[in-house]
Design a protein around this motif. Structure first.
Motif, PDB file in Angstrom:
ATOM      1  N   LYS A 163       0.853  -1.175   0.000  1.00 40.67           N
ATOM      2  CA  LYS A 163       0.000   0.000   0.000  1.00 40.67           C
ATOM      3  C   LYS A 163       0.894   1.231   0.000  1.00 40.67           C
ATOM      4  O   LYS A 163       1.741   1.350   0.906  1.00 40.67           O
ATOM      5  N   LEU A 167       0.969  -2.482 -12.429  1.00 44.77           N
ATOM      6  CA  LEU A 167      -0.095  -3.477 -12.511  1.00 44.77           C
ATOM      7  C   LEU A 167      -0.853  -3.392 -13.841  1.00 44.77           C
ATOM      8  O   LEU A 167      -1.227  -4.413 -14.424  1.00 44.77           O
ATOM      9  N   HIS A 168      -1.071  -2.175 -14.315  1.00 46.86           N
ATOM     10  CA  HIS A 168      -1.734  -2.010 -15.613  1.00 46.86           C
ATOM     11  C   HIS A 168      -0.911  -2.688 -16.713  1.00 46.86           C
ATOM     12  O   HIS A 168      -1.454  -3.387 -17.581  1.00 46.86           O
ATOM     13  N   LEU A 208      -0.318   0.422  -3.896  1.00 41.92           N
ATOM     14  CA  LEU A 208       0.124  -0.451  -4.978  1.00 41.92           C
ATOM     15  C   LEU A 208       0.647   0.375  -6.152  1.00 41.92           C
ATOM     16  O   LEU A 208       0.215   1.516  -6.367  1.00 41.92           O
ATOM     17  N   THR A 237     -11.699  -3.722  -9.671  1.00 40.79           N
ATOM     18  CA  THR A 237     -11.961  -2.293  -9.870  1.00 40.79           C
ATOM     19  C   THR A 237     -11.664  -1.867 -11.303  1.00 40.79           C
ATOM     20  O   THR A 237     -12.358  -1.004 -11.864  1.00 40.79           O
ATOM     21  N   ASN A 238     -10.641  -2.487 -11.895  1.00 47.53           N
ATOM     22  CA  ASN A 238     -10.212  -2.087 -13.237  1.00 47.53           C
ATOM     23  C   ASN A 238     -10.677  -3.054 -14.328  1.00 47.53           C
ATOM     24  O   ASN A 238     -10.182  -2.991 -15.462  1.00 47.53           O
ATOM     25  N   GLU A 271      -8.559  -6.997  -5.729  1.00 41.68           N
ATOM     26  CA  GLU A 271      -9.364  -5.777  -5.668  1.00 41.68           C
ATOM     27  C   GLU A 271      -9.020  -4.846  -6.828  1.00 41.68           C
ATOM     28  O   GLU A 271      -9.912  -4.240  -7.441  1.00 41.68           O
ATOM     29  N   TYR A 272      -7.718  -4.740  -7.118  1.00 37.86           N
ATOM     30  CA  TYR A 272      -7.311  -3.922  -8.266  1.00 37.86           C
ATOM     31  C   TYR A 272      -7.931  -4.474  -9.546  1.00 37.86           C
ATOM     32  O   TYR A 272      -8.467  -3.712 -10.377  1.00 37.86           O
ATOM     33  N   GLU A 313       0.071   0.981  -9.361  1.00 34.49           N
ATOM     34  CA  GLU A 313      -1.012   0.726 -10.320  1.00 34.49           C
ATOM     35  C   GLU A 313      -0.536   0.843 -11.764  1.00 34.49           C
ATOM     36  O   GLU A 313      -1.056   0.161 -12.645  1.00 34.49           O
TER      37      GLU A 313
END
Length: 593
Positions: free
Chosen positions: A507, A514-515, A509, A546-547, A542-543, A511
């Motif tokens: 935390k 991750l994308h 992350l 959400t995405n 969760e990511y 992102e």
């Protein structure tokens, strides 16, 4: 050939059949038996040696298991285990599928309460005593043995405070040896020392002020004196406290002389007490020592840095700062709640507190982390030692819940260094000035880097790194478990399609990274040495949700049950995060692709 006395004791009932004059000989045998086994099998030594006479006296005077005996802290209880039917299996202590190193309710009816963390015995025994009152069992005895500095903890005082306004049949035995794992600290320790040497032991007595009948102090190694005191107190009602003075490590000269090292000394010569020599010259350092040396290095150039530990200066290696910069390093005793809020108070005044607490012990200060630190967004630096599986100490000590219980708290940053250099760099980064609190969690034991004293490099908050390229399956790990992933990948016949990312921050992350991962791979495996429910893998799920990312994700981590004791390698295999288990999961995922 006559048997040793100890061989005739299968249960405390057998002990109570012995004439009193034979008990000193039994104490010698019991002490020698503990030394014989622990010298080879390892474990907690000093605390149990110090209470041999007390252990015999308690089971001799009281009708255990009908009378309820609670040990605090549990590593005092080796003699108790041996006298309660576990002598023949004591050699399995702390080993996989063997005896627990601490009292455990499902192991024996004589273990009335599970005790791995300190300062719980008074509250537990008081609860038992009140229950006995309600059930009409008015003759049942309830004894809490409080030792190794546990009496100074806030929870112990809470128990004393409540017990003092009840008529519960509760006896607290204060095993006063002036040391926990490190020497005891604080005003209460000073008070008890004065009582021990006869300075106003009765006048202005803090225990009597809490409505306890106070007896002592007496010599805890005088077996007959202890038995006499216990017999007298057994006939009394209401809350009572017996203050006994003992020597931690009693009966092994080197353990008496070096009580810190012989708390849990590893293997040693049972005759001389000499520790087994270990050649560590060419081994990587322990993460704890990297922390200890690095905070000194940073504090030398930044006079706002302070160090805090709740009674673990040696285990955490804050001892290095306490030796070199003593006015800015604080051992607050067994008081995790106080440690956290003390750090918060310091942070309000511009200091930079490094609060070093074992992961499993930070659980005891959860409200303070939320209410006193995170809610006020104070930049306290939590260094969570012993994160992940810790081995033979077992379920009470595994630091596997920190990622899950911290991740849900607003404002907090969570970082898991992969190696010693990253630990140094995140400590350096944190003391440059963060706008939020940060938790840095690292494992027990040695790292992987020999040349770890590298120049400091600032780490950008919320960034991960790619460790290995691949084009099919992406493995996402956090922290030192990365070495298991690397071994697993290296064991494959064709590892070319496997990518490995160290996300570093749970935390926030990364992102952006991750994308990229979700856009370029077909399957994902997350790996953590923490609870799989609610931890790092859950954050990745969760990511993805959400995405609107649709890739298959398999999460590896500590399963939703308490892991018992064993070597770290054995327990990682059970949890499915050993190199071999990870390799098996990779192969399975490749067949599904």
């Amino acid at each position: 050939m006559s048997k040793n006395l100890l061989d005739t004791i299968k249960r405390p009932h057998d002990l109570r059949q012995l004439p009193k004059e034979k008990l000193p000989a039994l104490a010698t045998e019991l002490r020698n038996f503990i030394i014989d086994v622990v010298s080879v099998k390892e474990g907690h030594l000093g605390a149990s040696l110090g209470v041999v006479e007390l252990t015999i006296a308690l089971h001799y005077v009281f009708d255990t298991p009908s009378d309820l005996l609670v040990w605090d802290v549990g590593h005092q209880a080796y003699g108790h285990k041996i006298l309660t039917g576990r002598k023949d299996t004591f050699h399995t202590n702390r080993q996989l599928n063997g005896l627990s190193g601490f009292p455990k309710r499902d192991e024996s009816e004589y273990d009335t309460f599970g005790v791995g963390h300190s300062s719980t015995a008074i509250s537990a025994a008081l609860g038992m005593a009140i229950a006995s009152q309600l059930k009409g069992e008015l003759q049942k005895q309830h004894i809490a043995v409080v030792g190794d500095a546990s009496i100074a903890s806030g929870m112990a005082f809470e128990g004393l405070n409540h017990a003092g306004v009840t008529d519960a049949n509760l006896l607290v035995v204060l095993n006063d040896n002036a040391i926990g794992i490190d020497p005891s600290v604080g005003a209460l320790k000073q008070y008890l020392t004065k009582a021990t040497i006869g300075q106003k032991p009765k006048q202005d007595n803090i225990i009597e002020a809490l409505n306890f009948d106070y007896s002592g102090p007496i010599d805890g190694h005088d077996l007959f004196a202890v038995i006499k005191a216990l017999r007298r107190l057994k006939e009394m009602k209401g809350p009572r406290l017996l203050h006994i003075i003992t020597t931690k490590g009693k009966g092994l000269k080197k353990a008496e002389e070096d009580q810190v090292r012989y708390h849990a000394p590893g293997k040693f010569d049972k005759i001389t007490g000499d520790l087994q020599a270990k050649n560590t010259e060419h081994l990587p350092p322990k993460f704890q020592d990297v922390f200890g040396h690095t905070i000194v290095e940073l504090a030398t150039t930044n006079d706002k840095i302070v160090g805090i530990t709740p009674a673990m200066p040696t285990g955490s290696s804050l001892k290095f700062m306490m030796e070199s910069i003593p006015d800015r390093a604080f051992d607050v005793g067994i008081a995790e709640q106080h440690a956290v809020t003390l750090a918060a108070g310091m942070a309000t005044q511009g200091l930079i507190p490094f609060c070093n607490i074992y992961s499993t012990f930070l659980q005891r200060a959860y409200d303070q982390v939320i209410h006193d630190v995170a809610l006020q967004d104070l930049p306290v630096i939590f260094c969570l030692d012993r994160a992940g599986l810790v081995g033979q100490d077992g379920a009470t000590h595994h630091g596997v819940f920190d990622l899950a219980y911290l991740r849900c708290i607003p404002n907090i940053i969570i970082f898991a260094p992969r190696n010693e250099v990253e630990l140094r760099d995140i400590m350096y980064t944190a003391q440059l000035g963060l706008d939020h609190p940060i938790a840095i969690r690292y494992p027990r034991g040695r790292g992987v880097t020999l040349d770890w004293r590298q120049p400091f490099t600032k780490i950008e908050i919320g960034t991960g790194v790619q460790l290995k390229k691949g084009d099919d399956l992406a493995i996402l790990s956090v922290g030192a478990i990365a070495k298991n992933v690397e071994k697993a990948i290296a064991s494959l016949e064709d590892p070319s399609s496997i990518a490995h990312y160290d996300m570093r921050f749970i935390k926030p992350l990364d992102e952006s990274l991750l994308h990229h991962i979700f856009s370029n791979y077909k399957r994902i495996i997350t790996i953590e040495d923490g609870a799989v429910k609610g931890g790092f893998g859950s954050a990745i799920l969760e990511y993805a949700l959400t995405n609107d990312c649709q890739l298959p994700i398999e999460m590896l981590g500590i399963p939703d049950n308490f892991i018992e004791h064993g070597t770290i390698e054995e327990l990682q295999a059970i949890a499915g995060i050993s190199p071999e288990a990870i390799a098996k999961t990779i192969k399975k995922q490749k067949t599904l692709a």
